[in-house]
Design an enzyme around this catalytic site. Structure first.
Site, PDB file in Angstrom:
ATOM      1  N   TYR A  57      41.344  43.541  46.961  1.00 43.55           N
ATOM      2  CA  TYR A  57      40.490  42.729  45.578  1.00 43.55           C
ATOM      3  C   TYR A  57      41.022  43.976  44.869  1.00 43.55           C
ATOM      4  CZ  TYR A  57      36.358  43.188  43.195  1.00 43.55           C
ATOM      5  OH  TYR A  57      35.859  43.160  42.067  1.00 43.55           O
TER       6      TYR A  57
ATOM      7  N   LYS B  25      42.623  43.305  40.736  1.00 43.37           N
ATOM      8  CA  LYS B  25      42.036  43.799  39.713  1.00 43.37           C
ATOM      9  C   LYS B  25      43.050  44.730  39.465  1.00 43.37           C
ATOM     10  CE  LYS B  25      37.484  42.107  39.500  1.00 43.37           C
ATOM     11  NZ  LYS B  25      37.371  40.805  38.974  1.00 43.37           N
TER      12      LYS B  25
ATOM     13  N   SER C  53      36.554  46.833  37.939  1.00 48.67           N
ATOM     14  CA  SER C  53      36.179  47.236  38.941  1.00 48.67           C
ATOM     15  C   SER C  53      37.054  48.964  39.069  1.00 48.67           C
ATOM     16  CB  SER C  53      36.822  46.660  39.861  1.00 48.67           C
ATOM     17  OG  SER C  53      35.914  47.999  40.677  1.00 48.67           O
TER      18      SER C  53
HETATM   19  P1  NAD Z   1      29.339  36.209  40.968  1.00 44.99           P
HETATM   20  O1  NAD Z   1      30.392  36.103  42.286  1.00 44.99           O
HETATM   21  O2  NAD Z   1      28.469  36.624  41.603  1.00 44.99           O
HETATM   22  O3  NAD Z   1      30.316  35.682  39.644  1.00 44.99           O
HETATM   23  C1  NAD Z   1      32.136  35.679  39.827  1.00 44.99           C
HETATM   24  C2  NAD Z   1      31.420  34.293  38.756  1.00 44.99           C
HETATM   25  O4  NAD Z   1      32.451  33.705  39.366  1.00 44.99           O
HETATM   26  C3  NAD Z   1      31.009  33.567  40.349  1.00 44.99           C
HETATM   27  O5  NAD Z   1      30.043  32.200  39.921  1.00 44.99           O
HETATM   28  C4  NAD Z   1      32.190  32.323  41.336  1.00 44.99           C
HETATM   29  O6  NAD Z   1      31.388  30.433  41.285  1.00 44.99           O
HETATM   30  C5  NAD Z   1      32.627  31.923  39.684  1.00 44.99           C
HETATM   31  N1  NAD Z   1      34.401  32.235  39.676  1.00 44.99           N
HETATM   32  C6  NAD Z   1      35.350  32.648  40.881  1.00 44.99           C
HETATM   33  N2  NAD Z   1      36.401  32.255  40.772  1.00 44.99           N
HETATM   34  C7  NAD Z   1      36.705  31.107  40.158  1.00 44.99           C
HETATM   35  C8  NAD Z   1      37.191  30.234  39.278  1.00 44.99           C
HETATM   36  N3  NAD Z   1      38.894  29.895  39.921  1.00 44.99           N
HETATM   37  N4  NAD Z   1      37.045  29.515  38.464  1.00 44.99           N
HETATM   38  C9  NAD Z   1      35.742  29.204  37.787  1.00 44.99           C
HETATM   39  N5  NAD Z   1      34.871  30.275  38.343  1.00 44.99           N
HETATM   40  C10 NAD Z   1      35.119  31.056  39.053  1.00 44.99           C
HETATM   41  O7  NAD Z   1      30.113  38.662  41.645  1.00 44.99           O
HETATM   42  P2  NAD Z   1      29.638  39.413  40.014  1.00 44.99           P
HETATM   43  O8  NAD Z   1      29.261  40.681  40.745  1.00 44.99           O
HETATM   44  O9  NAD Z   1      28.962  38.699  39.218  1.00 44.99           O
HETATM   45  O10 NAD Z   1      31.176  39.762  40.075  1.00 44.99           O
HETATM   46  C11 NAD Z   1      31.705  39.567  38.245  1.00 44.99           C
HETATM   47  C12 NAD Z   1      32.808  39.713  38.160  1.00 44.99           C
HETATM   48  O11 NAD Z   1      32.745  41.565  38.239  1.00 44.99           O
HETATM   49  C13 NAD Z   1      33.730  39.614  38.815  1.00 44.99           C
HETATM   50  O12 NAD Z   1      35.378  39.246  38.802  1.00 44.99           O
HETATM   51  C14 NAD Z   1      33.974  41.007  39.856  1.00 44.99           C
HETATM   52  O13 NAD Z   1      35.059  41.030  40.662  1.00 44.99           O
HETATM   53  C15 NAD Z   1      33.486  42.160  39.298  1.00 44.99           C
HETATM   54  N6  NAD Z   1      32.784  43.348  39.441  1.00 44.99           N
HETATM   55  C16 NAD Z   1      31.799  43.344  40.127  1.00 44.99           C
HETATM   56  C17 NAD Z   1      31.523  44.290  40.707  1.00 44.99           C
HETATM   57  C18 NAD Z   1      29.963  44.056  41.401  1.00 44.99           C
HETATM   58  O14 NAD Z   1      29.591  45.043  42.557  1.00 44.99           O
HETATM   59  N7  NAD Z   1      29.522  43.434  41.434  1.00 44.99           N
HETATM   60  C19 NAD Z   1      31.454  45.325  40.801  1.00 44.99           C
HETATM   61  C20 NAD Z   1      32.911  45.703  39.761  1.00 44.99           C
HETATM   62  C21 NAD Z   1      33.487  44.954  39.713  1.00 44.99           C
HETATM   63  N1  UFG Z   2      26.382  50.641  52.537  1.00 39.65           N
HETATM   64  C1  UFG Z   2      26.066  51.359  53.786  1.00 39.65           C
HETATM   65  N2  UFG Z   2      25.643  50.254  54.401  1.00 39.65           N
HETATM   66  C2  UFG Z   2      25.542  49.100  54.381  1.00 39.65           C
HETATM   67  C3  UFG Z   2      26.137  48.652  52.589  1.00 39.65           C
HETATM   68  C4  UFG Z   2      26.939  50.053  52.280  1.00 39.65           C
HETATM   69  O1  UFG Z   2      25.502  52.423  54.186  1.00 39.65           O
HETATM   70  O2  UFG Z   2      24.891  48.134  54.630  1.00 39.65           O
HETATM   71  C5  UFG Z   2      26.854  52.290  51.745  1.00 39.65           C
HETATM   72  C6  UFG Z   2      28.449  52.546  52.225  1.00 39.65           C
HETATM   73  O3  UFG Z   2      29.349  52.939  53.352  1.00 39.65           O
HETATM   74  C7  UFG Z   2      28.548  52.738  50.348  1.00 39.65           C
HETATM   75  C8  UFG Z   2      27.371  52.619  49.611  1.00 39.65           C
HETATM   76  O4  UFG Z   2      26.526  51.739  50.795  1.00 39.65           O
HETATM   77  O5  UFG Z   2      28.742  54.539  50.748  1.00 39.65           O
HETATM   78  C9  UFG Z   2      27.908  51.677  48.187  1.00 39.65           C
HETATM   79  O6  UFG Z   2      28.070  50.282  49.232  1.00 39.65           O
HETATM   80  P1  UFG Z   2      28.490  48.810  48.253  1.00 39.65           P
HETATM   81  O7  UFG Z   2      29.733  48.176  49.677  1.00 39.65           O
HETATM   82  O8  UFG Z   2      27.272  49.059  47.539  1.00 39.65           O
HETATM   83  O9  UFG Z   2      29.466  49.332  47.387  1.00 39.65           O
HETATM   84  P2  UFG Z   2      30.901  50.458  47.089  1.00 39.65           P
HETATM   85  O10 UFG Z   2      31.135  51.245  46.120  1.00 39.65           O
HETATM   86  O11 UFG Z   2      31.377  50.502  48.666  1.00 39.65           O
HETATM   87  O12 UFG Z   2      32.237  48.889  46.440  1.00 39.65           O
HETATM   88  C10 UFG Z   2      31.050  48.261  45.048  1.00 39.65           C
HETATM   89  C11 UFG Z   2      31.468  46.805  45.197  1.00 39.65           C
HETATM   90  C12 UFG Z   2      33.199  47.047  45.308  1.00 39.65           C
HETATM   91  C13 UFG Z   2      34.202  47.337  43.710  1.00 39.65           C
HETATM   92  C14 UFG Z   2      33.131  49.528  44.051  1.00 39.65           C
HETATM   93  C15 UFG Z   2      33.111  49.604  43.281  1.00 39.65           C
HETATM   94  O13 UFG Z   2      31.587  46.233  46.452  1.00 39.65           O
HETATM   95  O14 UFG Z   2      33.767  45.632  44.879  1.00 39.65           O
HETATM   96  O15 UFG Z   2      31.643  49.077  44.195  1.00 39.65           O
HETATM   97  O16 UFG Z   2      32.792  49.105  41.995  1.00 39.65           O
HETATM   98  F1  UFG Z   2      34.489  47.469  44.016  1.00 39.65           F
END
Ligand code: NAD
Ligand code: UFG
Length: 342
Positions: free
Chosen positions: A151, A155, A127
């Protein structure tokens, strides 16, 4: 067409479900692992509809090393895409042990199972949160790292774990640093289904648009940005999924491990996203400006040059398209997948 077999952890999650579709389109054989802690078994049916065939799915926790190793062997897996993880920043602050156990011990277990099953290709979901939030954007892979919450530190630690294992074994790995994934598959069959109150901007906006929530709280409009709201790099989940296909192909050229950003390279403010969403949903979205959210940096967007160079990949879709696609998913599934509707 490829005949490689790829295993995905977290297979029924938001991002992985889109990766499954992208890989199936390229002819990969697929197997999915998920403990369903943050996703629904209904995703499997939706995926089978989209890929027009069966999807080999195992309900299993990645911390169950023996079961994972056995399944990797059984399916003769060539490469793993490791997306399983817990991802709520606030929750990680409240319960760091759970986050380190799931994300770090889970990855350790997966790497052990891969070693035992002689699988030596890995793509990991990292991330942009691994970067120090005070670093200037565009963020390159050599920008200073410095996650500021548990978190993000999980990572960071897993990236280092992968680097260390790759340095001393046959493992070849790419740590993909995602920026802000948004949008949904154009079919509206799969998308993001947050449990409870969404933490992220796009799902929150869409729930306001659909009348499930009254208004969007804008977390601060006094940042040092053109319109005062924070700037992020929103990447359509379809582009992100295609980035995984590109990373799998690039593993052939990786000798140990590499970190690569997956972002668009374009910064978009909260108000810009709001305007794009209002266009997509064709109605005004009520907002209120509130205090800044702790831990938010003003500006974060990617330098995507390394991804272009190493993966021959770039993001093509706009935030406007992501809003249209997210809204279609939201309208077709107002309470999400069937068994996560509570
Ligand atoms: P998500 O929660 O939709 O998907 C993650 C999946 O992993 C879920 O289906 C959950 O049930 C499964 N899981 C969690 N722990 C587990 C375990 N111990 N064993 C087996 N399955 C398990 O989240 P997502 O948004 O699809 O994210 C996928 C990956 O990308 C994550 O590792 C997350 O940290 C990373 N990521 C997400 C974002 C974002 O904003 N969505 C940004 C950066 C990185
Ligand atoms: N925001 C609002 N109102 C809300 C939610 C978010 O104003 O209800 C704003 C936040 O302050 C931020 C922007 O919208 O400025 C984006 O916020 P998000 O929570 O959607 O995304 P972030 O950039 O804070 O974080 C996301 C994921 C993290 C990840 C990161 C970088 O949540 O897990 O992107 O990949 F690590």
């Amino acid at each position: 067409m490829h005949t490689q077999t790829v295993a995905l952890t977290g297979a029924t999650g938001y991002i992985a479900s889109h990766v499954v579709v992208a890989l199936a389109e390229q002819g990969y054989n697929l197997v999915g692992f998920d403990n369903l802690s943050n996703s629904s078994a209904a995703v499997v049916e939706r995926l089978e509809q989209l890929i027009d065939g069966p999807f080999a799915f195992h309900k299993v926790d990645i911390r169950d090393t023996a079961t994972i190793a056995e399944a990797l062997q059984q399916h003769q897996v060539d490469a793993v895409i490791h997306l399983a993880g817990l991802k709520a920043v606030g929750e990680s602050v409240d319960d760091p042990l759970r986050y380190y156990d799931n994300n770090v011990a889970g990855s350790l277990s997966l790497l052990t199972a891969m070693r035992d099953a002689c699988v030596n290709q890995l793509v990991f979901s990292s991330s942009a949160t691994v970067y120090d939030p005070d670093q200037p954007s565009p963020l390159t892979e050599t920008s200073q790292l410095g996650p500021i919450n548990p978190y993000g530190r999980t990572k960071y630690v897993v990236e280092r774990l992968i680097d260390d294992v790759a340095a001393t074994s046959d493992l070849r790995a790419i740590n993909l640093r995602y920026f802000n994934p948004v949008g949904a598959h154009p079919s509206g069959l799969i998308g993001e289904d947050p449990v409870g109150t969404p933490n992220n901007l796009m799902p929150f906006i869409m729930q306001v648009a659909s009348g499930q929530r009254d208004e969007l709280s804008i977390f601060g409009n006094d940042y040092d940005t053109p319109d005062g709201t924070c700037i992020r790099d929103y990447i359509h989940v379809t582009d992100l999924a295609n980035g995984h296909v590109a990373a799998l192909n690039a593993l052939a050229t990786v000798t140990t491990s590499e970190a690569i950003n997956l972002g668009t390279g374009t910064g978009t403010s909260v108000l810009d996203v709001l305007r794009a969403a209002e266009q997509a949903v064709d109605r005004p979205i009520p907002t209120r400006v509130v205090e800044r959210r702790a831990g938010d940096g003003a500006v974060s967007f990617a330098d995507p040059a390394l991804a272009a160079d190493r993966l021959n990949w770039q993001a093509d879709l706009t935030v406007a398209q992501a809003c249209v696609d997210h809204w279609r998913w939201q309208r077709q599934n107002p309470t999400g997948y069937p068994d996560l509707s509570g």
